[in-house]
Motif scaffolding. Structure first.
Motif, PDB file in Angstrom:
ATOM      1  N   UNK A   1      18.422  -3.127   2.469  1.00 54.16           N
ATOM      2  CA  UNK A   1      17.086  -2.886   3.036  1.00 54.16           C
ATOM      3  C   UNK A   1      16.208  -2.217   1.971  1.00 54.16           C
ATOM      4  N   UNK A   2      14.991  -2.717   1.798  1.00 59.37           N
ATOM      5  CA  UNK A   2      14.078  -2.179   0.792  1.00 59.37           C
ATOM      6  C   UNK A   2      12.879  -1.541   1.479  1.00 59.37           C
ATOM      7  N   UNK A   3      12.404  -0.522   0.872  1.00 62.87           N
ATOM      8  CA  UNK A   3      11.181   0.135   1.355  1.00 62.87           C
ATOM      9  C   UNK A   3      10.413   0.651   0.128  1.00 62.87           C
ATOM     10  N   UNK A   4       9.119   0.361   0.098  1.00 64.84           N
ATOM     11  CA  UNK A   4       8.297   0.712  -1.078  1.00 64.84           C
ATOM     12  C   UNK A   4       7.274   1.780  -0.700  1.00 64.84           C
ATOM     13  N   UNK A   5       7.320   2.822  -1.473  1.00 66.23           N
ATOM     14  CA  UNK A   5       6.328   3.878  -1.350  1.00 66.23           C
ATOM     15  C   UNK A   5       5.275   3.640  -2.461  1.00 66.23           C
ATOM     16  N   UNK A   6       4.027   3.830  -2.156  1.00 67.37           N
ATOM     17  CA  UNK A   6       2.947   3.636  -3.157  1.00 67.37           C
ATOM     18  C   UNK A   6       2.142   4.925  -3.319  1.00 67.37           C
ATOM     19  N   UNK A   7       2.026   5.333  -4.620  1.00 69.98           N
ATOM     20  CA  UNK A   7       1.222   6.526  -4.918  1.00 69.98           C
ATOM     21  C   UNK A   7       0.050   6.081  -5.843  1.00 69.98           C
TER      22      UNK A   7
END
Length: 872
Positions: free
Chosen positions: A861-867
Motif C-alpha cells: 500500500x502506498x501513500x504520498x505526502x506532499x510538502x
C-alpha cells in the motif's frame, strides 16, 4: 345304513290256531254302505305293502260296499308279505277286530294272519292255515288286542305266508271292531284330560300315568290343569310353580269318591338357556364351537327304538346314553329323526306333508334338551333312503313326495322349516343331514337324482334362510360326492352348482360341509378315507369334511383308535363310527368308547372346547409400518436396531383372533442402548402372551459440527460436511477467537488454544469426538495479512516538525527564507518496516517547490505526502 328292522322272523306257533275259527262268509257286494273302520271305499286308507306285495283299492271284489283292498303278491318260495298300516288310528286295547279276507283256490299260500304291533312293537297275531280257509270266497277272521296293549299302536294289518312261488291276489275288506266299539267304563280315579299351559300333554291317555312336557327356559312356572273322569273325584296337583332349569316333578293325584287313588306324573322340563353351549360355525375348512376350534369325536346313535320320535321314545335311554358318550370323550352323535317315515310325520298317500305329530315334537324336545344337558352335538338326519324302500309300508307316500315339486314344498314348509325354527336356538343342533345315503334311492328305488337335488336344494334354502344351522347330506359312496374320485365318478350330486341351479339360482342352496360314508367294501374302489386327505379321497377342499359313517369295528387292518387318529391327522374334521349303541353288528360303546377316549386324551381342548377363545397370538407385528424381520406368531422375542437419530418408534400389532385385545407399552423417548417394547395380547379367556421387541438405539456417530465461528461470526460458506476452511484476517488481528458447536449435543468439541497470529498462515484445528468415539477434525487456515500502514509518524523539515502534521494529512506548506537553497526532509513511517521515499527539497527556486514523501506499507500500500516549500 340299511335298517335291520324289528320284525318277528317266525310266525306265532301253531298252538294259536285254536284261538281262531275261520268262518266263511258270502259276498255282500250289493250292500249300499260299509261302516267298518277300514272299508277302503275311498282308497287304500294309507295301507302299504312289503316283501313282494303291492296294495291298492279295488272294485273287483267287495265284502261290503263297493271296494276292497287288493293285495297282489309276486313271491318266490316261502315269504311273508304284509299289507299293513302304520300308526293305525282308532284301535282299542282289548277289542276284538274282524277281518274279511278273500283267498283264491289252488294257491301256494300256507297261511293268513291278521296282526297288530303296539307302541312297544309287541306282536299279537292269529295264524290261520290255508286249509282252514274257504277258497274263492270271503272268510271272517278275528283278532283280539291285548287289554294291556300300549298305544299309540305301531302297525296293524294282514300277513300272507306263501308256501312256494306265487303270483296272485288276496282281497281284504271291512275291518272293524266286533260288535262295535266296546263300552269302556272309566276308572273312577282317572283323568279325562291333563294340560300344561292349556295344551294337552303329548300322548295323553287316561290309563297312562307318566308324561314328559317342556316349557321354554323363560318360563319360571307352568299352569298344570287336570280334569277328572268322574265328576265326584277330586284332583290335587303338586308342582309347576317356581320351576328350576331342567327337570321338575309334577304329581297329579286323583281321589275317587270311594277314596281309591291314582297318581299321574309329569316330568316338566324347563329348557336350558341357549347360552349354555356354543354354536357351531365354519371357518375355512374347520369347525368352531363359539370362538374355538372343535373336532367331532363322534359316533352314530341312529335310533334306540326304530322311529323313536313320536313312536317308542325312551327318555331314560337317551339320558343315560348321552351321559355315557360324554364320559367316553364323544362330543357328537348322528341321529335319525325319522327311520323310514312311518312315525311322526303326517304324510298323505299322495305325498303331501301336513306337519308332524305332537308326540314327535315332544320327543324331539326331550332329545335336544338331553343333548344340551350332556354336551352332545347332534347331526339330525331327517330322512333316509329307507323312506322310499319298498319293504316299508308307506314308501309310496314318500316317493310321491319326492316326485312332486308341490309335495317337496309341503315337506319343506310344513316340516323342515318348523323343525329348524323349533330347535335353531339350541346350540347343540350342530347340523341337519338332509338324507341318509340318497345313493340307494337312485340305485335301488330308481328315482332320479334331479328330484333329490330339488329336495336338498329347497331344504338348504329353508334352513339357511331361517337359521345359522349347518347343512349336509350323508352320501354313501364318494362317486356321487366327487368330481375327482379314483373310480367311477358320477360328479358331485350335492355340489353347489347343481343345488343352486335346482333352487333357481338361490345362493343359499349350498351344503356347509361334506359327510361321506365309508365301509371296507368301498376301499377297493376309492381307498380308505381315514388314511387319505379329504382331497385325495375326492372331496372338494373348500369346506370342512367329516366321515359321517364307518364301522365302529375299525377299518380293514386298523383299529378304531387308529382310524380316529389318522382321520384327524389327514385333515378330516370329525368321524362318526356306526354305532355307539349296537343297533346291528358293526359295533357299540365297547368299541367306540375306548377309541374316542384315546383321541380325547390326546386332544381334550379340541373335543370339549370352552368356546371362549384362548388364542393370544399375533398375526402381524410392525415397527414403523414394516413387519418385524423373522416374525412368527410363536416367536415371542425380537431385536431391532434403529438409527441413533430415532427417538421413538410406532409399534402396531394385529391379534390373530378377533376376540383378543392388544396393548403396546414403550417405543417412545428411546434412550441410548436397549429399549424394551412389550406387546401384551389378552385372549378372550383372559390368558395372555407377551411379545418383546428389544429396540437398540446406538450411540451417535455424528462427529460433525453444527456451527463454526471466528470472532463470533460463522465462517462464510460453513457446511457440516466441509472440514477445511481458509480465512484471512487483517494484520491488526493478533489473536482470533475460534468457536464451534457440535451438530449432536452428545459430541465433544476440542479447539486448539488461541496463539498470537503470525503474519501469513496460521492453522487452527477443531476436533469433534462423537458419542461413540468417532472423530472428525475441521481445519481453519487463518491468514494474517501484512500491514497496510503507509502513514508517517514523523515529518521534519530541517529538523523541525512540519506545522500541523498529522498522519492522516497528506499536504503541507512550509515557508523558507529566500536564502534557503535546500531543505532537509526527515520522514519516519508509522509502521517500522514501511519504506519511505523522499523526492525534492534541494535546488529550491523562488516560490513553490514540491517535496513528495511516498510511504510504501509492507503489503505494498502506498501513500504520498506532499510538502510545498515556498522560498521567499
Amino acid at each position: 345304513m340299511i335298517k335291520l328292522r324289528k320284525r318277528l322272523a317266525l310266525f306265532i306257533i301253531l298252538s294259536m290256531l285254536a284261538a281262531l275259527i275261520a268262518v266263511p262268509a258270502g259276498a255282500n257286494a250289493d250292500a249300499s254302505a260299509d261302516t267298518a273302520l277300514f272299508n277302503f271305499e275311498s282308497g287304500a286308507q294309507n295301507f302299504g305293502a312289503s316283501s313282494g306285495a303291492t296294495v291298492a283299492a279295488s272294485s273287483e271284489k267287495a265284502f261290503a260296499g263297493n271296494q276292497s283292498l287288493k293285495m297282489t303278491l309276486n313271491v318266490t318260495g316261502s315269504q311273508g308279505p304284509f299289507a299293513k298300516l302304520s300308526n293305525p288310528p282308532g284301535l282299542v286295547a282289548g277289542g276284538t277286530y274282524e277281518f274279511h279276507i278273500w283267498v283264491p283256490g289252488n294257491a301256494n299260500i300256507a297261511a293268513v294272519q291278521p296282526y297288530m304291533m303296539d307302541k312297544n312293537w309287541s306282536w299279537t297275531g292269529n295264524y290261520v292255515t290255508y286249509d282252514k280257509l274257504a277258497k274263492d270266497a270271503w272268510n271272517t277272521l278275528t283278532l283280539t288286542l291285548p287289554a294291556d296293549a300300549k298305544s299309540p299302536f305301531n302297525e296293524f294289518g294282514v300277513q300272507v305266508q306263501s308256501s312256494g312261488d306265487f303270483t296272485g291276489s288276496v282281497y281284504i275288506d271291512s275291518i272293524g271292531i266286533q260288535g262295535g266299539p266296546p263300552v269302556v267304563v272309566p276308572d273312577a280315579a282317572s283323568l279325562s284330560d291333563l294340560r300344561v299351559n292349556g295344551v294337552t300333554v303329548a300322548g295323553f291317555a287316561s290309563n297312562d300315568y307318566s308324561y314328559i312336557a317342556h316349557v321354554p327356559n323363560s318360563a319360571t312356572s307352568a299352569a298344570v290343569t287336570a280334569a277328572a273322569t268322574n265328576p265326584g273325584a277330586s284332583v290335587s296337583i303338586i308342582g309347576g310353580s317356581e320351576l328350576a332349569v331342567g327337570e321338575n316333578a309334577v304329581t297329579i293325584e286323583v281321589t275317587a269318591p270311594d277314596a281309591t287313588k291314582k297318581t299321574y306324573a309329569i316330568k316338566l322340563i324347563r329348557d336350558l338357556p341357549s347360552s349354555q353351549g356354543n354354536r357351531i360355525t365354519v371357518q375355512g375348512t374347520e369347525f368352531y364351537a363359539g370362538h374355538e376350534r372343535i373336532w367331532f369325536n363322534g359316533a352314530n346313535t341312529p335310533w334306540d327304538n326304530w322311529n323313536d320320535f313320536g313312536g317308542d321314545f325312551d327318555y331314560a335311554f337317551w339320558d343315560s346314553h348321552f351321559a355315557l358318550l360324554h364320559e367316553n370323550g364323544v362330543n357328537a352323535s348322528r341321529i335319525w329323526i325319522t327311520g323310514n317315515g312311518e312315525v311322526g310325520i303326517d304324510i298323505s298317500e299322495d305325498g303331501y306333508v301336513s306337519g308332524a305329530t305332537a308326540a314327535h315334537w315332544n320327543d324331539l324336545d326331550s332329545l335336544f334338551y338331553l343333548a344340551q344337558k350332556h354336551g352332545i352335538y347332534i347331526m339330525a338326519t331327517l330322512m333316509s333312503f329307507d323312506h322310499m324302500k319298498n319293504s316299508h309300508p308307506i314308501y309310496q307316500s314318500w316317493r310321491n313326495m319326492l316326485m312332486s315339486d308341490a309335495n317337496i314344498d309341503s315337506y319343506v314348509n310344513n316340516y323342515v322349516i318348523p323343525f329348524t325354527n323349533r330347535y335353531k336356538d339350541n346350540p347343540y343342533l350342530w347340523s341337519i343331514d338332509f338324507m341318509n345315503e340318497p345313493d340307494w334311492v337312485y340305485e335301488e328305488s330308481k328315482l332320479p337324482w334331479e328330484n333329490l337335488q330339488k329336495l336338498f336344494a329347497n331344504m338348504s334354502v329353508a334352513v339357511h334362510a331361517n337359521s345359522n344351522v349347518l347343512t349336509t347330506v350323508g352320501v354313501a359312496m364318494i362317486k356321487y360326492n366327487s368330481d375327482t374320485c379314483t373310480e367311477g365318478c358320477q360328479g358331485n350330486k350335492v355340489g353347489d352348482t347343481v343345488l343352486i341351479n335346482a333352487a333357481g339360482g338361490n345362493q343359499l342352496a349350498k351344503l356347509d360341509f361334506w359327510s361321506p360314508h365309508y365301509y371296507d367294501w368301498m376301499g377297493q374302489y376309492w381307498g380308505n378315507p381315514m388314511y387319505m386327505t379329504p382331497e385325495q379321497f375326492g372331496i372338494s377342499a373348500d369346506r370342512p369334511a367329516v366321515i359321517g359313517e364307518t364301522a365302529a369295528l375299525g377299518t380293514n387292518g386298523h383299529t378304531l383308535t387308529q382310524d380316529y387318529a389318522s382321520a384327524f391327522a389327514n385333515g378330516w374334521q370329525g368321524m362318526l363310527p356306526w354305532t355307539s349303541n349296537g343297533v346291528d353288528g358293526l359295533g357299540d360303546i365297547t368299541r367306540v368308547g375306548p377309541a374316542a377316549s384315546a383321541f380325547y386324551s390326546q386332544h381334550p381342548e379340541l373335543v370339549f372346547p370352552t368356546g371362549i377363545s384362548k388364542n393370544a397370538s399375533l398375526s402381524d407385528l410392525k415397527v414403523d409400518g414394516v413387519t418385524v424381520e423373522g416374525f412368527s406368531p410363536d416367536t415371542l422375542s425380537y431385536a431391532l436396531q434403529v438409527p441413533n437419530a430415532t427417538t421413538s418408534v410406532t409399534v402396531a400389532a394385529t391379534a390373530a383372533d378377533a376376540y383378543a385385545s392388544v396393548a403396546v407399552s414403550g417405543g417412545t423417548a428411546l434412550a441410548i442402548g436397549d429399549n424394551a417394547v412389550t406387546v401384551t395380547v389378552t385372549a378372550e379367556n383372559g390368558s395372555t402372551k407377551v411379545y418383546t421387541i428389544n429396540v437398540n438405539r446406538p450411540k451417535s456417530s455424528n462427529a460433525t459440527l453444527g456451527d463454526l465461528r471466528i470472532n463470533g461470526k460463522t465462517i462464510a460458506g460453513f457446511a457440516p460436511g466441509q472440514r477445511t476452511y481458509a480465512v484471512t484476517v487483517p494484520f491488526d488481528n493478533l489473536i482470533v477467537l475460534v468457536k464451534a458447536d457440535a451438530a449432536e449435543s452428545t459430541a465433544k468439541v476440542e479447539i486448539d488454544k488461541p496463539v498470537q497470529l503470525v503474519v501469513g498462515t496460521n492453522k487452527v484445528n477443531v476436533r469433534v469426538t462423537a458419542e461413540d468415539g468417532t472423530q472428525l477434525t475441521y481445519t481453519v487456515t487463518i491468514t494474517r495479512a501484512k500491514s497496510s500502514n503507509a502513514n508517517l509518524s514523523v515529518l521534519l523539515i530541517d529538523g523541525k516538525p512540519v506545522p500541523g502534521f498529522s498522519a492522516s494529512k497528506l499536504t503541507y506548506t512550509v515557508n523558507v527564507p529566500k536564502n534557503k537553497k535546500s531543505v532537509k526532509v526527515i520522514a519516519l513511517p508509522a509502521f517500522p518496516t514501511a519504506k519511505v521515499a523522499i523526492a525534492g527539497g534541494s535546488n529550491l527556486v523562488k516560490g513553490n517547490n514540491t517535496v513528495t514523501i511516498t510511504v510504501t506499507a509492507p503489503d505494498g500500500t502506498k501513500q504520498t505526502y506532499t510538502v510545498t516549500v515556498v522560498r521567499a
